[in-house]
Design a protein around this motif. Structure first.
Motif, PDB file in Angstrom:
ATOM      1  N   LEU A  60       0.997 -14.274  -1.196  1.00  0.00           N
ATOM      2  CA  LEU A  60       2.247 -14.703  -1.795  1.00  0.00           C
ATOM      3  C   LEU A  60       3.255 -15.108  -0.723  1.00  0.00           C
ATOM      4  CD1 LEU A  60       3.717 -14.931  -4.551  1.00  0.00           C
ATOM      5  CD2 LEU A  60       4.559 -12.622  -4.151  1.00  0.00           C
ATOM      6  N   ASN A  61       3.914 -16.243  -0.939  1.00  0.00           N
ATOM      7  CA  ASN A  61       4.927 -16.775  -0.016  1.00  0.00           C
ATOM      8  C   ASN A  61       4.389 -16.959   1.398  1.00  0.00           C
ATOM      9  OD1 ASN A  61       6.840 -16.686  -2.103  1.00  0.00           O
ATOM     10  ND2 ASN A  61       7.284 -14.549  -1.654  1.00  0.00           N
ATOM     11  N   SER A  62       3.116 -17.346   1.503  1.00  0.00           N
ATOM     12  CA  SER A  62       2.479 -17.511   2.802  1.00  0.00           C
ATOM     13  C   SER A  62       1.413 -18.593   2.702  1.00  0.00           C
ATOM     14  CB  SER A  62       1.831 -16.182   3.220  1.00  0.00           C
ATOM     15  OG  SER A  62       1.009 -16.357   4.334  1.00  0.00           O
ATOM     16  N   SER A  63       1.038 -19.141   3.822  1.00  0.00           N
ATOM     17  CA  SER A  63      -0.064 -20.102   3.839  1.00  0.00           C
ATOM     18  C   SER A  63      -1.366 -19.412   4.256  1.00  0.00           C
ATOM     19  CB  SER A  63       0.255 -21.247   4.796  1.00  0.00           C
ATOM     20  OG  SER A  63       0.419 -20.742   6.101  1.00  0.00           O
TER      21      SER A  63
END
Length: 186
Positions: free
Chosen positions: A79-82
């Motif tokens: 989540l909220n990351s690549s």
């Protein structure tokens, strides 16, 4: 013809390398249904399942002591990351799955470390994640180990070490046993 500048950017693919070992692999051929050394594409929304049921599992282990579904791997993006990761889940009611030193009971799951050893029964699997960017699919590449992975990696033995710090395993490998002497003798 598309020029070099106009061509789509090439995307790297995450690859999960898995090296399998079982002490009876030469006799029982439990890995005969696995495709070794060939990369296989798996869609990101598919769960990669390992076990003996060929109708359910993508990766089949031909051994009656293996559960119908032994474990599964799910590819996901944090989540909220690549960052792309794998989650491993124990699907066996009878056999515990050990990922490095973490023991997983039935339906327990954890993030798969980028390099770890997975054990269940007499099976040892070295898993190594090669990072990529594609979110549509990942690849697996399976390998077969000739020697035990725990031995090959020289991981600490699970056998206790005596207070003097000398393991009897060192002597047994040379065919010798420790000799007890009185501390006044030299």
């Amino acid at each position: 013809m598309i020029s070099f500048e106009e061509a789509e950017t090439e995307e790297t693919v995450t690859c999960l390398h898995m090296t399998f070992y079982h002490p009876c692999q030469d006799d029982k051929m439990m890995f005969r249904c696995l495709n070794f050394h060939k990369r296989e594409q798996v869609r990101a929304d598919e769960m990669a399942k390992f076990g003996r049921d060929s109708n359910i599992c993508r990766y089949n282990l031909m051994d009656t002591r293996v559960s119908r579904i032994q474990f599964s791997l799910q590819f996901y993006r944090k989540l909220n990351s690549s960052e792309l990761c794998f989650e491993i889940k124990n699907m066996s009611k009878k056999t515990k799955l050990i990922v490095d030193q973490t023991e997983l009971g039935y339906l327990n799951k954890i993030d798969l470390p980028w390099k770890c050893i997975i054990c269940f029964g007499d099976y040892q699997v070295l898993a190594e994640i090669q990072e990529g960017e594609s979110m549509d699919y990942f690849e697996t590449q399976l390998h077969l180990a000739e020697v035990p992975i725990l031995q090959e990696r020289r991981l600490p033995s699970l056998q206790p070490v005596p207070e003097n710090g000398i393991s009897s395993a060192l002597f047994s490998s040379q065919g010798k046993k420790p000799i007890e002497i009185d501390e006044n003798e030299s």
